[in-house]
Design a protein around this motif. Structure first.
Motif, mmCIF file in Angstrom:
data_model
loop_
_atom_site.group_PDB
_atom_site.id
_atom_site.type_symbol
_atom_site.label_atom_id
_atom_site.label_comp_id
_atom_site.label_asym_id
_atom_site.label_seq_id
_atom_site.Cartn_x
_atom_site.Cartn_y
_atom_site.Cartn_z
ATOM 1 N N PRO A 160 0.830 -1.210 0.000
ATOM 2 C CA PRO A 160 0.000 0.000 0.000
ATOM 3 C C PRO A 160 0.864 1.260 0.000
ATOM 4 O O PRO A 160 1.968 1.289 0.552
ATOM 5 C CB PRO A 160 -0.801 -0.121 1.296
ATOM 6 N N SER A 161 0.327 2.322 -0.584
ATOM 7 C CA SER A 161 1.073 3.577 -0.680
ATOM 8 C C SER A 161 1.080 4.351 0.628
ATOM 9 O O SER A 161 1.845 5.316 0.778
ATOM 10 C CB SER A 161 0.471 4.454 -1.782
ATOM 11 N N ASP A 162 0.223 3.946 1.597
ATOM 12 C CA ASP A 162 0.110 4.706 2.846
ATOM 13 C C ASP A 162 0.921 4.109 3.985
ATOM 14 O O ASP A 162 0.720 4.466 5.147
ATOM 15 C CB ASP A 162 -1.360 4.835 3.257
ATOM 16 N N VAL A 163 1.871 3.210 3.678
ATOM 17 C CA VAL A 163 2.751 2.666 4.717
ATOM 18 C C VAL A 163 3.704 3.766 5.188
ATOM 19 O O VAL A 163 4.378 4.407 4.377
ATOM 20 C CB VAL A 163 3.554 1.466 4.199
ATOM 21 N N THR A 164 3.756 3.979 6.494
ATOM 22 C CA THR A 164 4.657 4.998 7.034
ATOM 23 C C THR A 164 6.024 4.395 7.331
ATOM 24 O O THR A 164 6.230 3.182 7.234
ATOM 25 C CB THR A 164 4.082 5.604 8.321
ATOM 26 N N GLU A 165 6.955 5.267 7.704
ATOM 27 C CA GLU A 165 8.270 4.837 8.162
ATOM 28 C C GLU A 165 8.458 5.268 9.605
ATOM 29 O O GLU A 165 7.759 6.154 10.108
ATOM 30 C CB GLU A 165 9.381 5.454 7.301
ATOM 31 N N THR A 166 9.406 4.627 10.278
ATOM 32 C CA THR A 166 9.766 5.049 11.627
ATOM 33 C C THR A 166 11.266 4.925 11.807
ATOM 34 O O THR A 166 11.911 4.086 11.155
ATOM 35 C CB THR A 166 9.044 4.208 12.693
ATOM 36 N N THR A 167 11.808 5.758 12.662
ATOM 37 C CA THR A 167 13.213 5.671 13.032
ATOM 38 C C THR A 167 13.282 5.231 14.484
ATOM 39 O O THR A 167 12.756 5.900 15.371
ATOM 40 C CB THR A 167 13.922 7.021 12.853
ATOM 41 N N THR A 168 13.906 4.101 14.723
ATOM 42 C CA THR A 168 13.941 3.515 16.056
ATOM 43 C C THR A 168 14.906 4.279 16.952
ATOM 44 O O THR A 168 15.659 5.145 16.503
ATOM 45 C CB THR A 168 14.368 2.043 15.992
ATOM 46 N N MET A 169 14.893 3.941 18.235
ATOM 47 C CA MET A 169 15.780 4.595 19.189
ATOM 48 C C MET A 169 17.246 4.306 18.880
ATOM 49 O O MET A 169 18.139 5.019 19.360
ATOM 50 C CB MET A 169 15.437 4.168 20.620
ATOM 51 N N ASP A 170 17.517 3.292 18.054
ATOM 52 C CA ASP A 170 18.882 3.012 17.615
ATOM 53 C C ASP A 170 19.276 3.821 16.395
ATOM 54 O O ASP A 170 20.404 3.710 15.917
ATOM 55 C CB ASP A 170 19.034 1.523 17.286
ATOM 56 N N GLY A 171 18.327 4.602 15.839
ATOM 57 C CA GLY A 171 18.620 5.410 14.670
ATOM 58 C C GLY A 171 18.400 4.707 13.351
ATOM 59 O O GLY A 171 18.785 5.231 12.296
ATOM 60 N N THR A 172 17.759 3.554 13.356
ATOM 61 C CA THR A 172 17.490 2.803 12.140
ATOM 62 C C THR A 172 16.132 3.200 11.579
ATOM 63 O O THR A 172 15.135 3.201 12.309
ATOM 64 C CB THR A 172 17.515 1.293 12.423
ATOM 65 N N THR A 173 16.072 3.526 10.302
ATOM 66 C CA THR A 173 14.809 3.878 9.656
ATOM 67 C C THR A 173 14.299 2.693 8.848
ATOM 68 O O THR A 173 15.023 2.148 7.997
ATOM 69 C CB THR A 173 14.990 5.106 8.748
ATOM 70 N N VAL A 174 13.073 2.290 9.133
ATOM 71 C CA VAL A 174 12.472 1.117 8.492
ATOM 72 C C VAL A 174 11.004 1.395 8.219
ATOM 73 O O VAL A 174 10.407 2.291 8.823
ATOM 74 C CB VAL A 174 12.599 -0.137 9.391
ATOM 75 N N PRO A 175 10.393 0.641 7.287
ATOM 76 C CA PRO A 175 8.940 0.762 7.124
ATOM 77 C C PRO A 175 8.239 0.364 8.422
ATOM 78 O O PRO A 175 8.683 -0.567 9.113
ATOM 79 C CB PRO A 175 8.625 -0.227 5.994
ATOM 80 N N PHE A 176 7.142 1.062 8.747
ATOM 81 C CA PHE A 176 6.411 0.723 9.973
ATOM 82 C C PHE A 176 5.491 -0.463 9.683
ATOM 83 O O PHE A 176 4.272 -0.343 9.605
ATOM 84 C CB PHE A 176 5.616 1.919 10.484
ATOM 85 N N ILE A 177 6.137 -1.607 9.493
ATOM 86 C CA ILE A 177 5.446 -2.875 9.257
ATOM 87 C C ILE A 177 5.781 -3.797 10.413
ATOM 88 O O ILE A 177 6.945 -3.912 10.815
ATOM 89 C CB ILE A 177 5.871 -3.503 7.917
ATOM 90 N N VAL A 178 4.783 -4.430 10.952
ATOM 91 C CA VAL A 178 4.935 -5.199 12.182
ATOM 92 C C VAL A 178 4.627 -6.669 11.924
ATOM 93 O O VAL A 178 3.570 -7.003 11.356
ATOM 94 C CB VAL A 178 4.012 -4.659 13.289
ATOM 95 N N ARG A 179 5.530 -7.504 12.326
ATOM 96 C CA ARG A 179 5.324 -8.959 12.272
ATOM 97 C C ARG A 179 4.658 -9.390 13.568
ATOM 98 O O ARG A 179 5.179 -9.143 14.653
ATOM 99 C CB ARG A 179 6.655 -9.678 12.099
ATOM 100 N N VAL A 180 3.511 -10.026 13.466
ATOM 101 C CA VAL A 180 2.768 -10.485 14.640
ATOM 102 C C VAL A 180 2.690 -12.008 14.597
ATOM 103 O O VAL A 180 2.137 -12.580 13.652
ATOM 104 C CB VAL A 180 1.346 -9.892 14.681
ATOM 105 N N GLU A 181 3.273 -12.631 15.598
ATOM 106 C CA GLU A 181 3.191 -14.091 15.717
ATOM 107 C C GLU A 181 2.174 -14.420 16.800
ATOM 108 O O GLU A 181 2.212 -13.858 17.892
ATOM 109 C CB GLU A 181 4.549 -14.677 16.086
ATOM 110 N N THR A 182 1.249 -15.305 16.489
ATOM 111 C CA THR A 182 0.209 -15.716 17.433
ATOM 112 C C THR A 182 0.230 -17.230 17.548
ATOM 113 O O THR A 182 0.306 -17.942 16.545
ATOM 114 C CB THR A 182 -1.182 -15.253 16.967
ATOM 115 N N ARG A 183 0.159 -17.715 18.775
ATOM 116 C CA ARG A 183 0.125 -19.159 19.016
ATOM 117 C C ARG A 183 -0.450 -19.392 20.402
ATOM 118 O O ARG A 183 -0.854 -18.445 21.081
ATOM 119 C CB ARG A 183 1.520 -19.771 18.885
ATOM 120 N N THR A 184 -0.504 -20.617 20.832
ATOM 121 C CA THR A 184 -0.946 -20.919 22.196
ATOM 122 C C THR A 184 0.188 -21.582 22.957
ATOM 123 O O THR A 184 0.970 -22.357 22.400
ATOM 124 C CB THR A 184 -2.187 -21.832 22.204
ATOM 125 N N ILE A 185 0.254 -21.242 24.243
ATOM 126 C CA ILE A 185 1.271 -21.799 25.137
ATOM 127 C C ILE A 185 0.715 -21.764 26.544
ATOM 128 O O ILE A 185 0.078 -20.783 26.946
ATOM 129 C CB ILE A 185 2.594 -21.003 25.030
#
Length: 710
Positions: free
Chosen positions: A161-186
């Motif tokens: 999508p064209s509306d994906v934002t970017e973020t710069t982390t506290m370490d100074g790394t700039t990356v797309p603001f895309i989040v990997r979400v892992e879901t399971r049971t434990i």
């Protein structure tokens, strides 16, 4: 990269050589005797090419070079004992099912699954129908992104999508603001983890960190308690935390770390261990792990840090309590007794101001409000009685309605109370067969401070204590005082169900922040006195509170407009980073004190005008200063009765009644009444109470035999 590893967090073993070389083996993902799910992340300090075996089978191919060691994710562990060996060194790993338990004792039954109702990663999809009676579900990975509209959306496959934002982390790394979400049971819980990761990059694993992850882990929690039993739940403490993810933190949580779904600190701690183990096996060992949460989330953060040190390296809590058993359940139990006395036993004999003086609260409305919260100790739901007298907190869960206890219609049904939910810790009362109850009011002089300061008369004081009574096993009001089950009381104090403060918490950095709620017109259970009880326990156990910081009245967000929560996380980061880089010979507790940032101190915000003003001063229960004027602390009924600020006594030691102990004069007839009301004496709060004494950290209630509580 600096790695913060507390001694209690991992297991290093180096066995004497019989030939073939000595090598250090570290179980990275858990303690060696508490492995779950058939796999473990292991580090071996041996040369590349060394032969590593699991139960005699060569698993060397599972290991890769990693700095000065070999790192491997081994699987196929059999239930029970396993032997991992390299050269002449070996370590025993004890493996438990992914569904648990390990240290919390037998599973609670019945248990209602929530996987079908869980909304996975904002997709509108559930985890499907449970695969088995343990509410298991397959692991899935989803991606979401932060849009320019300020909201998270599922990331579609194919064209980005064209509306994906970017973020710069506290370490100074700039990356797309895309989040990997892992879901399971434990451990019969729904577990989520989230971190910044672009699916076009290599899949992250223990050897390959996602460029957007700063290497640090935040464990979130949910509050509540009232219906927190017999359910898996369908939500976690929340992992799509924009501010934390923006900074590059990974975030994890589970449904059994939401106290409204599991009001049991022991089970919560076990789940912490198992969820963190899964995270480490998926992404590698974090530099540090910080627990955070309010209300019921503070219980869990405090108690796991104290009772199972090393699972968390620091905690950031709000609207805090020490634990659910002492600070909360005793307070609401006393309040229900008082409310019943004021409204039913002796209506009209105490003004509302006098009722407040006896209860200790700032607002009268907190009396009926906290009385309703005593539902957590009451096993019986009766819709015909006033709401203050209702119990059975699972009344709204249809699947459980027919099975719940009723003394007349279903005496063998399950009893939804905070004590029954933790029966593995408290045991059963041999007379009733019900869970032991660490609850006692023998010798408590309700309204003592109100009497001494002239708010109530001697007649009112005597009438109150003659008529207050207690609870029977079903939390019905009875004329006699209730007596704690001895075994339950010993377990509550000895195993940390009542927060001790001198276990792992002695050397854990703690930031306690809050919005002031004592003055809410409708009353509120999150009274500021409870954080002072926690600090008093730290002082009592350790002789200092160097690791504990309080702040009140901030704008608790992660934005420019509300910046104060971000500031706390960054200060905690500086604190933990300083500890990790401290190579002095000091012990951990000394390093914690020495590395606290200079600007991380007690204080409060004065919000009466703009710009607001930061007031730096010690936060105390009773004292002078702007913070105390802005955010005054009030007592609980037990404090008014003379209990210490720590409020950690289940059953008080008794002493004979004496006229000299009071600021007012009793007539001879009144003293006779007082002695008849307290035939065995009144509480002696100068003594620590019966059943005091902590048994130590990393206790088990089974099936693990290591540190088993007998």
């Amino acid at each position: 990269m600096t790695r913060l590893t507390l001694a209690a967090a991992s297991a290093f073993l180096l066995l004497a050589s019989c030939g073939g070389g000595d090598y250090e083996i570290e179980i990275v993902s858990s303690r060696a005797h508490l492995v779950s799910g058939g796999d473990a992340l292991v580090r071996v300090y041996a040369p590349e090419g060394a032969t590593i075996t699991l139960n005699g089978v060569d698993v060397s191919d599972s290991f890769r070079s990693d700095a000065d060691s070999l790192l491997g994710l081994i699987d196929g562990l059999q239930l029970g004992s396993n032997t991992l060996a390299v050269g002449a060194s070996q370590v025993e790993l004890t493996n438990y099912p992914a569904s648990g338990p390990m240290i919390s004792g037998p599973h609670e039954e019945p248990f209602v699954c929530g996987v079908a109702e869980a909304n996975v990663a904002l997709t509108g999809e559930s985890l499907g129908e449970p695969l088995d009676e343990d509410c298991s579900a397959p692991t899935r990975v989803d991606y979401v992104y932060l849009s320019t509209d300020g909201e998270f959306h599922p990331l579609p496959e194919g064209q980005r999508p064209s509306d994906v934002t970017e973020t710069t982390t506290m370490d100074g790394t700039t990356v797309p603001f895309i989040v990997r979400v892992e879901t399971r049971t434990i451990n019969r819980a729904i577990y989520e983890s989230a971190l910044l990761h672009d699916p076009e990059d290599a899949t992250p694993d223990p050897w390959t960190r996602s460029p957007g992850w700063n290497g640090k882990l935040i464990y979130t929690h949910g509050g509540g308690c009232q219906a927190g039993w017999h359910v898996q739940g369908n939500r976690t403490g929340g992992v799509l935390r924009e501010g934390l993810l923006q900074d590059g933190y990974a975030v994890t949580s589970s449904s059994l770390n939401v106290y409204g779904q599991n009001c049991n600190d022991l089970l919560a701690s076990e789940t912490h261990m198992m969820v963190k183990e899964r995270f480490v096996e998926s992404y590698g060992e974090p530099i540090y792990t910080v627990a955070t949460g309010g209300s019921g989330g503070s219980y869990q953060s405090h108690q796991t840090a104290d009772n199972y040190p090393g699972v968390f390296d620091g905690i950031i809590v709000r609207s805090s309590f020490p634990d659910v058993i002492s600070a909360t359940s005793a307070t609401v139990s006393d309040t229900r007794l008082l409310h019943y006395f004021f409204e039913e036993t002796a209506p009209g004999t105490f003004t509302r101001e006098q009722q407040k003086a006896v209860a200790g609260f700032r607002e009268w409305a907190s009396i009926p409000s906290l009385s309703r919260s005593a539902e957590r100790i009451d096993p019986v739901f009766d819709g015909s009685v006033e709401v203050e007298e209702q119990g059975g907190g699972i009344k709204d869960i249809e699947a459980l309605r027919d099975g719940r206890y009723d003394p007349k219609t279903n005496p063998s049904g399950f009893r939804p109370t905070v004590y029954e939910h933790a029966v593995n810790a408290y045991g059963r009362d041999p007379e009733t067969g019900f869970a032991g109850r660490p609850l006692d009011n023998v010798g408590i002089q309700y309204g003592l401070a109100a009497l001494n300061n002239g708010a109530i008369t001697t007649t009112q004081f005597l009438n109150l204590n003659e008529g207050i009574g207690g609870y029977d096993a079903d939390a019905n009001h009875v004329r006699t005082r209730h007596i704690a089950n001895e075994h339950a009381a010993r377990m509550a104090r000895g195993t940390g169900r009542i927060l001790y403060g001198g276990g792992g918490l002695e050397s854990t950095p703690v930031i306690d922040y809050r919005t002031y709620t004592d003055d809410r017109e409708r009353g509120d259970i999150h009274m500021i006195v409870h954080q002072f009880s926690t600090r008093a326990r730290l002082l009592e156990a350790n002789g200092h509170t160097d690791n504990h910081v309080m702040t009140i009245g901030g704008r608790w967000g992660y934005t420019e407009a509300e910046p104060d929560l971000r500031s706390l996380f960054h200060q905690m980061d500086a604190w933990l980073t300083g500890i990790a880089s401290d190579d002095s010979v000091w012990d951990l507790g000394e390093k914690v004190a020495a590395n606290k940032p200079a600007d991380l101190v007690d204080g409060c915000w004065d919000n009466r005008s703009e710009p607001r003003q930061w007031i730096e001063q010690p936060i105390t229960f009773a004292g002078s200063g702007v913070c105390q004027e802005l955010y005054p602390a009030y007592q609980t009924p037990r404090h008014v009765a003379g209990a210490p600020l720590a409020n950690n006594v289940v059953k008080c030691e008794l002493k004979a009644t004496a006229a000299s102990d009071y600021e007012v004069e009793f007539s001879d007839a009144e003293m006779d009444r007082l002695k008849k009301t307290f035939p065995d004496g009144v509480c002696d709060w100068t003594r620590p109470g019966k059943y005091a004494g902590y048994l130590g950290t990393w206790r088990s209630f089974g099936p693990s035999p290591v540190n088993l509580v007998e």
